[in-house]
Enzyme design. Structure first.
Site, PDB file in Angstrom:
ATOM      1  CG  ASP A   1      36.868  39.866  37.731  1.00 55.82           C
ATOM      2  OD1 ASP A   1      36.988  40.190  39.125  1.00 55.82           O
ATOM      3  OD2 ASP A   1      37.459  40.100  37.101  1.00 55.82           O
TER       4      ASP A   1
ATOM      5  CD  GLU B   1      38.363  43.516  38.612  1.00 53.32           C
ATOM      6  OE1 GLU B   1      37.785  43.551  37.603  1.00 53.32           O
ATOM      7  OE2 GLU B   1      38.410  42.359  39.141  1.00 53.32           O
TER       8      GLU B   1
ATOM      9  CG  HIS C   1      35.540  28.322  33.136  1.00 52.28           C
ATOM     10  ND1 HIS C   1      34.981  29.505  32.712  1.00 52.28           N
ATOM     11  CD2 HIS C   1      34.289  27.432  33.468  1.00 52.28           C
ATOM     12  CE1 HIS C   1      33.622  29.365  32.707  1.00 52.28           C
ATOM     13  NE2 HIS C   1      33.169  28.484  33.169  1.00 52.28           N
TER      14      HIS C   1
END
Length: 530
Positions: free
Chosen positions: A170, A281, A109
């Site tokens: 997240d 958030e 990633h």
């Protein structure tokens, strides 16, 4: 009458020079090829529990960013930490005359080729086998895990004991070593700090091939170097992560704001208050109609009639996303605390949406989107993300400049905006953050449509990112990149500022040949660091 002879002499000389140059270049090519061809045999000679693959390496030249593709010479599939240590020690022993470098790859990633290496060795960390994941209960519970373990697996295993890590990202389908090499930030960080603030112990393989256990008190400099160290000082092969009692359910809340100043003020109030939410958030919503109707698939409006009449008017809106943990014996108390906290906020009343979901559903929420995008072939596209850390005193200037002048018509993905408390970060680690007590994470999580030349194309998004960075520099906002990417050492020096000398000293101590993580483009092998 002698001119023909002179010309003939010159032609003969030029002929011999050409022959000489061809032979010289041929010799150099043969020498280089022999050098590179001898490397696989050198690596093949190592005694390992796992194995090298020299043929199937193309997957290691891809990552989530999908913009850089550097083909490695080999991929190591380790079955033990000693496999990693043996490989790096072998390359270390080859000295600075060898160009071999090493990159640790988790779940792939990275955004800018940080876990790739050209004609070097990529270590597939997900192959790493070691002691099984072990959860320890008691007054100070923790879990021991492999550096190649995914956070989603840690969640499922720790929940068997009624426990869970305190701080998350997240997206949970990332490896422990990957997030700890950066920071690991999500909506819990205002209270617990990033993931690197919730680690008790590490096992690290340095750039010399040494396998070292380290804690805050034992080998503490290496411990703090590696946390947020962008893979420059060692490969994290094992970690001991702090746990806390896990909730049964989560009350998940979204509200909207039309005014950025009010939105920011409410966020700052919440992260400084006691008995507030467990997750905070925010994100920007640029020119999206029918937004609340989309929410109805997961959330219930507090006032359905008013919600159905809400019109965004094409404005940029700001969503505050909150979560409160619920334990089965505390439902009434939690409901009252939520009501009290919401009463202090100044959101648009008709936009209050609430849902109750399991803890796993909440934490793994992004994976649901991933499955949908994969089904449409929209996951493996370029992701030119830009993540910024912005001082509180400059966030209003930033919002005015960016949302007022740069991103006005549409966005190509989520734009996260939420504040963090500096007091929850350890300044001994390698991560770079602004100096103010409160700073904001602003993340432009864009996806580009392949082959598009329009506003959803890669070139447009990259140009937009550059405009944002140029504005930050011109306005002197004191911004720092999170998941940073630079192409020159001068830019890295500017990024680290006064921390640069410490960073260089740590590099010379733990990876003096610059074998590790060349994809970060901070140091080059055999080139002086300072």
């Amino acid at each position: 009458m002698r001119y023909p002879a002179i010309n003939s002499f010159r032609e003969n000389n030029m002929f011999f020079i050409r022959i000489f140059m061809i032979l010289l270049l041929s010799c150099l090519t043969v020498k280089i090829n022999l050098c590179f061809s001898s490397i696989p045999y050198s690596l093949k000679s190592l005694t390992l529990d796992g194995h090298f693959n020299f043929d199937e390496v193309h997957h290691a030249a891809r990552d989530f960013g999908n913009r850089y593709h550097f083909l490695p010479l080999a991929v190591l599939h380790p079955k033990s930490v000693s496999d990693i240590g043996t490989t790096i020690k072998h390359i270390w022993d080859m000295g600075c005359h060898s160009e071999l470098t090493v990159a640790a790859r988790g779940h792939g990633h990275s955004l800018q080729g940080q876990a790739q290496v050209h004609r070097g060795v990529v270590i597939n960390m997900e192959s790493l086998q070691g002691p099984k994941m072990q959860v320890y209960i008691g007054n100070f519970p923790y879990v021991d895990v492999s550096g190649g373990e995914l956070w989603i697996n840690i969640l499922h295993e720790s929940l068997k004991y009624g426990l869970a890590p305190k701080s998350w990202t997240d997206y949970l389908h990332l490896t422990v070593g990957g997030t700890l090499s950066n920071a690991g930030i999500s909506g819990q960080a205002f209270r617990h700090g990033p993931q690197i603030s919730n680690v008790h112990q590490l096992e690290v393989v340095t750039g010399k091939g040494e396998i070292v256990n380290c804690t805050e008190k034992q080998n503490s400099d290496l411990f703090h170097s590696v946390l947020g160290g962008l893979g420059q000082f060692g490969i994290i092969t094992r970690a001991r992560i702090s746990l806390e009692p896990a909730p049964d359910m989560v009350k998940w809340i979204r509200v909207l704001y039309s005014d950025f100043n009010t939105f920011a003020r409410d966020q700052e109030r919440l992260i400084s208050a006691e008995n507030t939410f467990d997750y905070i958030e925010g994100f920007a919503i640029v020119n999206r109609t029918g937004l609340l109707n989309n929410w109805r698939s997961s959330f219930n409006p507090q006032d359905p009639v008013q919600a159905s009449q809400f019109e965004s008017g094409g404005k940029t809106l700001f969503c505050l996303e909150l979560a409160k943990h619920i334990r089965s014996d505390e439902t009434d108390l939690v409901n009252q605390e939520v009501e009290n906290s919401l009463s202090l906020l100044n959101y648009i009343p008709s936009t209050l949406f609430i849902s109750e979901v399991s803890y796993v559903q909440f934490l793994d929420r992004v994976h649901v989107s991933e499955i949908k995008l994969r089904s449409k072939g929209l996951w493996e596209v370029p992701h030119p993300w830009l993540n910024l850390l912005i001082p509180k005193s400059k966030i209003h200037d930033f919002a005015e400049g960016v949302f007022g002048n740069i991103i006005t018509e549409t966005s190509n993905g989520p734009i996260l905006i939420y504040p963090l408390n500096k007091s929850k970060w350890d300044n001994r680690t390698s991560v770079v953050i602004p100096g103010e007590d409160i700073f904001y994470l602003v993340a432009f999580l864009s996806s580009a449509v392949p082959s598009s030349k329009g506003k959803d194309g890669l070139e447009h998004i990259l140009t937009q990112n550059k405009r944002i960075l140029d504005y930050c520099e011109t306005a002197n906002l004191g911004v720092k990149q999170y998941l940073p990417h630079y192409t020159t050492q001068e830019e890295w020096k500017t990024h680290f500022g006064p921390q640069w000398e410490v960073f260089v000293q740590r590099k010379s101590t733990y990876d003096p040949l610059a074998i590790l993580a060349p994809g970060q483009r901070i140091f080059q092998k055999a080139i002086p660091f300072s």
